[in-house]
Write a protein that holds these residues in place. Structure first.
Motif, PDB file in Angstrom:
ATOM      1  N   UNK A  17       0.684  -6.778   2.703  1.00 59.49           N
ATOM      2  CA  UNK A  17       2.100  -6.052   2.587  1.00 59.49           C
ATOM      3  C   UNK A  17       2.106  -5.369   1.324  1.00 59.49           C
ATOM      4  N   UNK A  18       0.840  -4.893   0.569  1.00 60.15           N
ATOM      5  CA  UNK A  18       0.905  -4.480  -0.817  1.00 60.15           C
ATOM      6  C   UNK A  18       0.193  -3.123  -0.715  1.00 60.15           C
ATOM      7  N   UNK A  19       0.942  -2.242  -1.307  1.00 58.59           N
ATOM      8  CA  UNK A  19       0.416  -0.717  -1.380  1.00 58.59           C
ATOM      9  C   UNK A  19       0.193  -0.421  -2.671  1.00 58.59           C
ATOM     10  N   UNK A  20      -0.932  -0.419  -3.203  1.00 61.00           N
ATOM     11  CA  UNK A  20      -1.113   0.047  -4.539  1.00 61.00           C
ATOM     12  C   UNK A  20      -2.962  -0.111  -4.528  1.00 61.00           C
ATOM     13  N   UNK A  30      -3.583  13.277   6.359  1.00 59.27           N
ATOM     14  CA  UNK A  30      -5.006  13.006   5.698  1.00 59.27           C
ATOM     15  C   UNK A  30      -5.124  12.138   4.445  1.00 59.27           C
ATOM     16  N   UNK A  31      -6.191  11.453   4.332  1.00 57.38           N
ATOM     17  CA  UNK A  31      -6.306  10.670   3.023  1.00 57.38           C
ATOM     18  C   UNK A  31      -7.831  10.883   2.505  1.00 57.38           C
ATOM     19  N   UNK A  32      -7.961  10.616   1.182  1.00 57.05           N
ATOM     20  CA  UNK A  32      -9.321  10.667   0.687  1.00 57.05           C
ATOM     21  C   UNK A  32      -9.331   9.177   0.239  1.00 57.05           C
ATOM     22  N   UNK A  33     -10.313   8.511   0.585  1.00 58.34           N
ATOM     23  CA  UNK A  33     -10.937   7.365   0.320  1.00 58.34           C
ATOM     24  C   UNK A  33     -11.950   7.507  -0.786  1.00 58.34           C
ATOM     25  N   UNK A  78     -10.349   2.466  -3.329  1.00 61.21           N
ATOM     26  CA  UNK A  78      -9.074   3.362  -3.582  1.00 61.21           C
ATOM     27  C   UNK A  78      -8.530   4.349  -2.660  1.00 61.21           C
ATOM     28  N   UNK A  79      -7.233   4.684  -2.498  1.00 64.82           N
ATOM     29  CA  UNK A  79      -6.966   5.839  -1.240  1.00 64.82           C
ATOM     30  C   UNK A  79      -6.012   6.672  -1.883  1.00 64.82           C
ATOM     31  N   UNK A  80      -5.960   7.917  -1.746  1.00 61.50           N
ATOM     32  CA  UNK A  80      -4.827   9.040  -1.992  1.00 61.50           C
ATOM     33  C   UNK A  80      -4.608   9.664  -0.893  1.00 61.50           C
ATOM     34  N   UNK A  81      -3.463  10.086  -0.630  1.00 63.55           N
ATOM     35  CA  UNK A  81      -3.033  11.235   0.395  1.00 63.55           C
ATOM     36  C   UNK A  81      -3.561  12.436  -0.198  1.00 63.55           C
ATOM     37  N   UNK A 139      -0.116   4.248  -7.232  1.00 65.09           N
ATOM     38  CA  UNK A 139       0.426   4.076  -5.854  1.00 65.09           C
ATOM     39  C   UNK A 139      -0.109   4.078  -4.684  1.00 65.09           C
ATOM     40  N   UNK A 140      -1.326   4.867  -4.642  1.00 69.57           N
ATOM     41  CA  UNK A 140      -2.106   5.161  -3.633  1.00 69.57           C
ATOM     42  C   UNK A 140      -1.397   5.684  -2.378  1.00 69.57           C
ATOM     43  N   UNK A 141      -1.550   4.881  -1.303  1.00 68.83           N
ATOM     44  CA  UNK A 141      -1.055   5.661   0.203  1.00 68.83           C
ATOM     45  C   UNK A 141       0.439   5.720  -0.067  1.00 68.83           C
ATOM     46  N   UNK A 142       1.153   4.795  -0.701  1.00 67.47           N
ATOM     47  CA  UNK A 142       2.367   4.887  -0.719  1.00 67.47           C
ATOM     48  C   UNK A 142       2.934   6.271  -1.476  1.00 67.47           C
ATOM     49  N   UNK A 143       2.148   7.098  -2.115  1.00 64.22           N
ATOM     50  CA  UNK A 143       2.481   8.279  -2.649  1.00 64.22           C
ATOM     51  C   UNK A 143       2.958   8.071  -3.936  1.00 64.22           C
TER      52      UNK A 143
END
Length: 461
Positions: free
Chosen positions: A19-22, A285-288, A303-306, A323-327
């Motif tokens: 449950x961690x988004x970073x 969409x996301x970039x990995x 890592x991941x970004x929207x 913050x990554x996927x959390x935006x």
């Protein structure tokens, strides 16, 4: 799809609630370093296929792990899906010591999952692109054999594969592309072979990591550019493939038109390369991609970004974030040191990995900063900021700034002598100094005692 109770129990066993988004994405306690991530959606889950770093003298290792998620926050490690020892002896070479960047597609008729993989560079060049298969997206993958065209093996690295809406499948490698034989994914149809490099700009040298995606009726050819000229005037070589670029076409085999960069890691400390791709998951969409573990050479983490597309289908450039996927982080979220995205003076803020624990940052010089992208101040404006730190001696002050190291001051945190123990310290935030929206928060050390200060996490309350 989870088909029975046994499978559900296996997932719960493999992946305790996280449950961690970073960024970086995977739990550090796993010590699972996935690089070159290729995300694919199968059965409502994102599966990530990549190489696996073990902090060895050289990139990657001799095995692959597959990880998956239903929400990009809670992850399952499915364990080893393929080992170098799974390659039949007839296809091996004494120089093959590592498995480099792979990709996976599902055959639209047989339902089998095909792993396309490659070996490390050999001298002279003898590496092959290979394919293996499995009944499950997580493997194990078996029946490894070379991919051939006109009966000849392909001497290359970094295979990327895509199955189109019409069932036709394509394979690319640096920097060629061809259609796969629908009856045998170990064969390419020779009269479909194209040279993709002809459509790439001359001023940005293509390097590695091609990948194929489709959005609507547009094909995206993603690849990694070398940052700067490959050969310098003094005859030395500049190799820093830290830009993820893309081209688009209305036909999978081109012609393609160059569009620009998706994301780059050029200024992140320790960066040698960036490698990854895009995925459409639940309408976003996301970039990995991967970033280096700064204090572990030859080690990278996912890592991941929207990402956002404009009305013309162009990708708006994304930035490395914490913050990554959390935006963006919200009030109350814990922002860990490992996610620092901007370093003002990398040599003076030291990244320290800790086995089984999250990394921390050591500030050793006055006025150095690290920045965390992004914190959202538009919903719940915080009243306090809290940090977890350790130091010997009193007199140090941590300042919190917006947007840049010397930007608007949110607050100053005098740090007491913690006697080498981790201690939580708070300060009041001036509400009138917080504008709304997503912001980068910089932590700057103002020290009077010259003692190093270690920083573990921050949160706004």
């Amino acid at each position: 799809m989870i088909k029975n109770a046994t499978q559900l129990l296996l997932l719960l066993f493999l992946s305790p609630f996280y449950g961690f988004s970073q960024n970086p994405v995977l739990p550090e306690k796993w010590e699972l370093n996935i690089a070159d991530p290729e995300p694919k959606v199968f059965n409502g889950r994102v599966y990530v296929y990549g190489s696996k770093d073990l902090n060895l003298p050289g990139w990657c290792s001799d095995e692959y792990n597959v990880v998956s998620s239903s929400d990009l926050i809670n992850w399952v490690d499915h364990g080893v899906s393929f080992r170098l020892s799974d390659v039949p002896a007839e296809y091996m070479d004494p120089e093959y010591r590592r498995l480099w960047a792979p990709d996976v597609v599902k055959h639209p008729v047989t339902g089998k999952y095909h792993l396309f993989f490659c070996f490390n560079h050999t001298r002279p060049r003898r590496e092959k692109i290979m394919v293996a298969e499995s009944d499950r997206p997580e493997g194990p993958f078996k029946n490894a054999r070379p991919v051939t065209i006109n009966g000849q093996s392909i001497t290359a690295i970094d295979p990327g594969a895509m199955v189109d809406d019409d069932g036709k499948a394509y394979l690319t490698w640096p920097f060629k592309m061809a259609q796969l034989d629908p009856n045998d994914y170990s064969k390419l149809i020779s009269n479909t072979l194209v040279d993709v490099e002809q459509w790439m700009p001359l001023y940005d040298t293509p390097f590695e990591g091609p990948s194929l995606r489709k959005r609507g009726d547009t094909y995206y050819y993603i690849y990694i550019q070398n940052n700067g000229p490959r050969y310098l005037p003094d005859s030395t070589t500049s190799v820093k493939p830290s830009k993820m670029a893309y081209m688009t076409s209305k036909n999978p085999l081109g012609p393609y038109e160059y569009k620009g960069n998706i994301i780059e890691s050029t200024n992140y400390p320790g960066t040698i390369n960036i490698h990854g791709s895009l995925v459409d998951f639940k309408g976003q969409w996301y970039v990995f991609y991967h970033l280096p573990v700064i204090d572990k050479p030859r080690t990278r983490r996912m890592s991941i970004e929207p990402v956002i597309f404009d009305s013309a289908g162009r990708i708006l450039p994304a930035f490395i974030s914490s913050s990554g996927v959390k935006d963006a982080f919200a009030t109350g979220d814990t922002i860990y040191a490992a996610g620092a995205a901007v370093y003002s003076q990398p040599g003076d803020v030291r990244y320290v990995s800790r086995s089984g624990e999250k990394a921390n940052l050591v500030f050793s010089t006055d006025s150095v900063s690290v920045g965390f992208r992004y914190v959202d101040f538009s919903k719940d404006a915080p009243k306090e900021a809290e940090v977890s730190v350790t130091t010997d001696g009193s007199g140090s002050v941590l300042e919190l700034h917006l947007d840049k190291p010397d930007g608007p001051l949110l607050g100053s945190i005098p740090i007491p002598d913690t006697r080498g123990n981790w201690k939580k310290v708070k300060t009041t935030i001036q509400m009138d100094k917080i504008p709304g929206g997503k912001k980068t928060v910089f932590i700057t050390l103002r020290s009077k005692n010259g003692k190093p200060l270690s920083f573990e996490w921050m949160r706004f309350l």
